[in-house]
Write a protein that holds these residues in place. Sequence first.
Motif, mmCIF file in Angstrom:
data_model
loop_
_atom_site.group_PDB
_atom_site.id
_atom_site.type_symbol
_atom_site.label_atom_id
_atom_site.label_comp_id
_atom_site.label_asym_id
_atom_site.label_seq_id
_atom_site.Cartn_x
_atom_site.Cartn_y
_atom_site.Cartn_z
ATOM 1 N N THR A 46 -34.303 3.236 36.795
ATOM 2 C CA THR A 46 -33.581 4.849 37.351
ATOM 3 C C THR A 46 -34.050 5.823 38.073
ATOM 4 N N THR A 47 -34.637 6.457 36.794
ATOM 5 C CA THR A 47 -34.877 7.829 36.281
ATOM 6 C C THR A 47 -36.415 7.619 35.420
ATOM 7 N N PHE A 48 -37.142 6.419 35.512
ATOM 8 C CA PHE A 48 -38.167 6.769 35.135
ATOM 9 C C PHE A 48 -39.254 6.466 36.151
ATOM 10 N N THR A 49 -40.265 6.991 36.468
ATOM 11 C CA THR A 49 -41.867 6.090 37.244
ATOM 12 C C THR A 49 -42.110 5.138 36.711
ATOM 13 N N LEU A 50 -43.316 4.028 36.785
ATOM 14 C CA LEU A 50 -43.880 3.054 36.369
ATOM 15 C C LEU A 50 -44.573 3.366 35.065
ATOM 16 N N PHE A 51 -44.717 4.506 35.536
ATOM 17 C CA PHE A 51 -45.708 5.895 34.275
ATOM 18 C C PHE A 51 -44.779 5.942 33.170
ATOM 19 N N GLY A 52 -43.766 6.034 33.473
ATOM 20 C CA GLY A 52 -42.663 6.604 32.151
ATOM 21 C C GLY A 52 -42.216 5.631 31.745
ATOM 22 N N THR A 104 -40.984 10.776 35.841
ATOM 23 C CA THR A 104 -39.540 10.694 36.191
ATOM 24 C C THR A 104 -39.164 10.966 37.583
ATOM 25 N N TYR A 105 -38.609 10.336 38.339
ATOM 26 C CA TYR A 105 -38.036 10.331 40.227
ATOM 27 C C TYR A 105 -37.502 12.005 39.631
ATOM 28 N N ASP A 106 -36.733 12.776 39.210
ATOM 29 C CA ASP A 106 -35.998 13.805 38.817
ATOM 30 C C ASP A 106 -36.262 14.114 38.440
ATOM 31 N N SER A 107 -36.137 15.423 37.536
ATOM 32 C CA SER A 107 -36.142 15.797 36.770
ATOM 33 C C SER A 107 -34.922 15.929 35.127
ATOM 34 N N ILE A 108 -35.752 15.895 34.368
ATOM 35 C CA ILE A 108 -34.872 15.433 33.186
ATOM 36 C C ILE A 108 -35.039 16.548 31.829
ATOM 37 N N LYS A 109 -33.613 16.436 31.739
ATOM 38 C CA LYS A 109 -33.787 17.255 29.578
ATOM 39 C C LYS A 109 -34.172 17.493 29.743
ATOM 40 N N GLY A 132 -32.332 1.656 21.614
ATOM 41 C CA GLY A 132 -32.040 0.881 22.943
ATOM 42 C C GLY A 132 -30.718 1.880 23.000
ATOM 43 N N LEU A 133 -30.926 3.082 22.464
ATOM 44 C CA LEU A 133 -29.249 4.079 23.478
ATOM 45 C C LEU A 133 -30.272 5.027 24.116
ATOM 46 N N ALA A 134 -29.391 4.639 25.334
ATOM 47 C CA ALA A 134 -30.472 5.791 26.332
ATOM 48 C C ALA A 134 -29.446 6.612 27.018
ATOM 49 N N THR A 135 -29.571 7.863 27.411
ATOM 50 C CA THR A 135 -28.768 9.207 28.387
ATOM 51 C C THR A 135 -28.599 9.111 29.347
ATOM 52 N N VAL A 136 -30.461 8.479 29.709
ATOM 53 C CA VAL A 136 -30.028 7.766 30.771
ATOM 54 C C VAL A 136 -31.073 7.046 31.724
ATOM 55 N N ILE A 174 -43.021 11.045 18.094
ATOM 56 C CA ILE A 174 -41.511 11.593 19.003
ATOM 57 C C ILE A 174 -41.922 12.592 19.528
ATOM 58 N N SER A 175 -42.016 13.290 19.240
ATOM 59 C CA SER A 175 -42.428 14.658 20.104
ATOM 60 C C SER A 175 -43.794 14.230 21.185
ATOM 61 N N ILE A 176 -44.728 13.607 20.709
ATOM 62 C CA ILE A 176 -45.985 13.784 21.624
ATOM 63 C C ILE A 176 -45.015 12.590 22.696
ATOM 64 N N GLY A 177 -44.239 12.010 22.360
ATOM 65 C CA GLY A 177 -43.401 10.743 23.162
ATOM 66 C C GLY A 177 -42.565 11.220 24.001
ATOM 67 N N THR A 178 -41.895 12.451 23.322
ATOM 68 C CA THR A 178 -40.354 13.529 24.340
ATOM 69 C C THR A 178 -41.473 14.455 25.221
ATOM 70 N N PHE A 179 -42.502 14.495 25.697
ATOM 71 C CA PHE A 179 -43.726 15.887 25.899
ATOM 72 C C PHE A 179 -43.833 14.877 27.166
ATOM 73 N N LEU A 180 -44.664 13.701 26.777
ATOM 74 C CA LEU A 180 -45.064 12.126 28.060
ATOM 75 C C LEU A 180 -43.614 12.385 28.891
ATOM 76 N N LEU A 181 -42.450 12.042 28.556
ATOM 77 C CA LEU A 181 -41.162 11.279 29.679
ATOM 78 C C LEU A 181 -41.015 12.749 30.125
ATOM 79 N N LYS A 182 -41.470 14.022 29.703
ATOM 80 C CA LYS A 182 -40.737 15.263 30.556
ATOM 81 C C LYS A 182 -41.855 15.061 31.457
ATOM 82 N N LEU A 183 -43.091 14.533 31.681
ATOM 83 C CA LEU A 183 -43.978 15.226 32.650
ATOM 84 C C LEU A 183 -43.448 15.165 34.236
#
Length: 439
Positions: free
Chosen positions: A63-69, A34-39, A55-59, A21-30
Amino acid sequence: MKRYVNLNPSQLLVVIFVISISIGTFLLKLPFATYDSIKWVDALFISTSAMTVTGLATVDPGTTFTLFGQMIIAFLIQVGGLGIMSFAVLIFLVLGKKIGLKERLLIQHALNQTSVGGVIKLVKYLFLFSITIELMAMLFLSIRWVPQFGWSKGLFYSFFHSISAFNNAGFALWPDNLMQFVGDPLVNIVISVLFIIGGIGFVVLVDIWQKRSFKKLSLHTKLMIVGTFIMNLIAMVFLFCIEYHNPYTLGGLTFGEKLWASYFQAVSPRTAGFNTLDISQLDETSLFFIMILMFIGAGSGSTGGGIKLTTALVITLATISFLRGKNEVVVAKRTIPSSTIGKALAITMTSILFVILGILLLNITENQTPFLDLMFEVVSAFGTAGLSTGVTAGLTAIGKQMIIFTMFIGKLGPLTLMFSLATKSKDKIRYPQEEILTG
């Protein structure tokens, strides 16, 4: 390092999950994820939700994540759904390395098996079956989405939603989830078949594949097949009747669309997380009924969560046997061991207490949000269902962290508890019995 090696399988599985989960968090924060920075809390939330196939999502993922995300989210869903240790076994097999007892015990815990024997063969079946099903579903969905979105976007959407559906994640790349396809037979059938197959359990699927006769199937498989059919049928009829005249859900649809919507929303709550109806507009009776479905969840050893359908069935059968004055629980000419009944009761009671605590704490931090919405959110997170009345994005930072923890425990808690209770006591001292007044 020595402490890490000495951890028991349940503890080691938790550590591996936290690291993933920590690795996933770091990758999604790159920046390019994302198109715009997230917290950081939102990146952690999405990573946890994907790894726990909630499947719950705060964003909004679309529309928030790029193809990579979005690819990272799909990968986390696949790893979380099929199991971290299953992927580790695949790597070991490709490299030609030997899989020791420690690894086999981890796989046993990760796949919720009662014995070490046959776990490697189960993993092989798991991967072969999963990839085949997901590719087939991708082809079917592309028939609908390639003409609508073009080749590149249509194929990727088909790929992403096949993974999300089979692993019971419920992530969709549209802000309204699948509401625009409420009356689409192809999307309804393909997506629902995927999460029903993924949620019934790999052991059941292997058993059906090998025996191909209902009489020869194990008791667990028979209970899962019959229980799933009955629950889905009851849920469909219930939602159809309750929501029939609701102008915000089924009321404005044609009769055919009402049937499709009732069917889809009936089979989805048991951990799938997709919705073709606006959950926030459902009748309160329907919301409470869906909470029961989410709490029960899918099959043991599946991609889904909850206390598991067989756990609920064992408790129900035990209650019926007690009311009939029987000393043993017998079904299909098979006696269910008292140890299994004890584990089912412990898992259910612990889960109920945890959900109550979660609702109590979230009600303190989110006191401006309606109680029923918070209750629904906690049960959905614990059951790794992913349905929401729309309050997820508006949670406070503390509230988001509480839901993150709830999703994590919902994915690993009942599983690790089950195997810790399965350990036989070494204490051979027996004490006199004494009755306690109950009821």
